[in-house]
Design an enzyme around this catalytic site. Structure first.
Site, PDB file in Angstrom:
ATOM      1  N   GLU A 118      -5.300  -5.360  10.293  1.00 29.06           N
ATOM      2  CA  GLU A 118      -4.669  -4.629  10.876  1.00 29.06           C
ATOM      3  C   GLU A 118      -3.887  -3.367  11.809  1.00 29.06           C
ATOM      4  O   GLU A 118      -5.509  -2.728  12.076  1.00 29.06           O
ATOM      5  CB  GLU A 118      -4.119  -3.286   9.860  1.00 29.06           C
TER       6      GLU A 118
ATOM      7  N   LYS B 285       0.150   3.907  -0.417  1.00 31.79           N
ATOM      8  CA  LYS B 285      -0.453   5.493   0.209  1.00 31.79           C
ATOM      9  C   LYS B 285      -0.194   7.128  -0.519  1.00 31.79           C
ATOM     10  O   LYS B 285      -0.047   6.906  -1.292  1.00 31.79           O
ATOM     11  CB  LYS B 285      -0.544   5.762   1.311  1.00 31.79           C
TER      12      LYS B 285
ATOM     13  N   HIS C   5      -9.587   0.979   4.951  1.00 37.28           N
ATOM     14  CA  HIS C   5      -8.046   1.616   5.561  1.00 37.28           C
ATOM     15  C   HIS C   5      -7.766   2.064   6.681  1.00 37.28           C
ATOM     16  O   HIS C   5      -8.537   3.216   7.049  1.00 37.28           O
ATOM     17  CB  HIS C   5      -7.097   2.003   5.021  1.00 37.28           C
TER      18      HIS C   5
ATOM     19  N   GLY D 145       2.028   1.633  10.415  1.00 31.18           N
ATOM     20  CA  GLY D 145       2.845   2.837  10.728  1.00 31.18           C
ATOM     21  C   GLY D 145       4.197   3.577  11.963  1.00 31.18           C
ATOM     22  O   GLY D 145       4.793   4.055  11.912  1.00 31.18           O
TER      23      GLY D 145
ATOM     24  N   ASN E 253       0.553  -1.405   0.037  1.00 32.59           N
ATOM     25  CA  ASN E 253      -0.551  -0.049   0.012  1.00 32.59           C
ATOM     26  C   ASN E 253       1.058   1.352   0.240  1.00 32.59           C
ATOM     27  O   ASN E 253       1.740   1.403   0.810  1.00 32.59           O
ATOM     28  CB  ASN E 253      -0.713  -0.769   1.143  1.00 32.59           C
TER      29      ASN E 253
ATOM     30  N   SER F 198       3.309  -2.547  10.438  1.00 35.46           N
ATOM     31  CA  SER F 198       4.794  -2.227  10.648  1.00 35.46           C
ATOM     32  C   SER F 198       5.775  -4.055  10.106  1.00 35.46           C
ATOM     33  O   SER F 198       6.388  -4.354  11.008  1.00 35.46           O
ATOM     34  CB  SER F 198       5.075  -2.235  11.520  1.00 35.46           C
TER      35      SER F 198
HETATM   36  C1  PEP Z   1      -0.816  -0.315   6.146  1.00 32.83           C
HETATM   37  O1  PEP Z   1      -1.070   1.229   6.173  1.00 32.83           O
HETATM   38  O2  PEP Z   1      -1.596  -0.633   5.349  1.00 32.83           O
HETATM   39  C2  PEP Z   1       1.234  -0.282   6.962  1.00 32.83           C
HETATM   40  C3  PEP Z   1       0.504  -1.566   7.558  1.00 32.83           C
HETATM   41  O3  PEP Z   1       1.124   0.476   6.892  1.00 32.83           O
HETATM   42  P1  PEP Z   1       2.743   0.035   7.547  1.00 32.83           P
HETATM   43  O4  PEP Z   1       3.080  -1.353   7.405  1.00 32.83           O
HETATM   44  O5  PEP Z   1       3.701   1.105   7.073  1.00 32.83           O
HETATM   45  O6  PEP Z   1       2.536  -0.029   9.215  1.00 32.83           O
END
Ligand code: PEP
Length: 253
Positions: A166, A10, A94, A172, A8, A211
């Protein structure tokens, strides 16, 4: 069960940056049996992403869509528009959409219906906030999200869906759920699916997101109910993302 790794991107990468990252990922992602690789660049670059990924092992996803097929919704992008580009997957619900754009599970459910109607695979995101986990409410929160967004789907529709767990506190932040926390929640989601949709539950990919990076991907993907990852920050560098794809290719199931 296939393993899926989805990046993703973003609101990152401009035109040149998108092309460079696409080309590096397409070059490095050798077709691996049972592993599906997806990238989700920003809306303006989806058309060129589909073209650039043609004939490679990489598929293109959108990060969001509007629930209506068309109309006076300035700044929005419809599901038929995505379909007309050849986009095969779309992330919905999301936590950043929920937090910054006020998306509720009711709206997310409408987006899911629009995507399923068009034959685009929804990647449905759910997950609890930090205070909900600390209060021991995480399983109830996720069950409620699943019920509101997916409860009305038919079994045939459900069979097309990908779910991404998630935990909001892990997105993040550099804080990853432990493999045990991920497995426990994924087993909970699988049980909810089994209870509501029966045997199809065993075929629905459950991705972990939050993460995820090369250092922890192998351990997470080794969990019996973790079928891949939704990757944010670590998807913005080709070598890092490809290392996660590699870990998925070596998952024991
Ligand atoms: C996300 O935003 O879907 C995500 C998993 O972000 P990150 O890997 O940066 O935590």
């Amino acid at each position: 069960m296939r393993t899926l790794v989805a990046g993703n991107w973003k609101m990152h990468k401009d035109n040149a940056g998108t092309n460079a990252l696409l080309d590096a990922i397409c070059k490095g992602a050798a077709p691996a049996p049972g592993v599906e690789v997806l990238v989700a660049p920003a809306f303006p670059f989806l058309a060129q992403a589909v073209q650039r990924c043609k004939g490679t092992a990489v598929h293109v996803a959108a990060q969001n869509c509007h629930e209506a097929a068309q109309g006076a919704f300035t700044g929005e992008v419809s599901v038929p528009m995505l379909g007309s580009l050849g986009v095969g997957h779309c992330i919905v619900g999301h936590s950043e959409r929920r937090l910054y754009f006020g998306e509720t599970d009711r709206v997310v459910g409408q987006k899911m219906s629009a995507l399923l109607h068009a034959g685009i695979v929804p990647i449905y995101c759910c997950g609890e906030r930090k205070e909900e986990r600390l209060a021991g409410e995480h399983e109830a929160v996720v069950a409620r999200q699943l019920e509101e967004a997916l409860g009305a789907l038919t079994t045939e529709q459900m069979a097309q869906v990908v779910i991404a767990y998630e935990p909001v506190w892990a997105i993040g932040t550099g804080l990853t759920a432990t493999a045990q926390q991920a497995q426990e929640m994924h087993a909970h989601v699988r049980a909810w699916l089994q209870g509501n949709f029966g045997a199809v539950a065993r075929r629905i990919p459950l991705l972990y997101g939050g993460s995820c990076k090369p250092e922890n991907a192998a351990e997470l993907f080794a969990c019996p109910d973790v079928n891949g990852g939704l990757i944010g920050g670590a998807a913005l560098d080709a070598a890092t993302f490809l290392a996660i794809v590699h870990a998925a290719g070596h998952a024991p199931h």
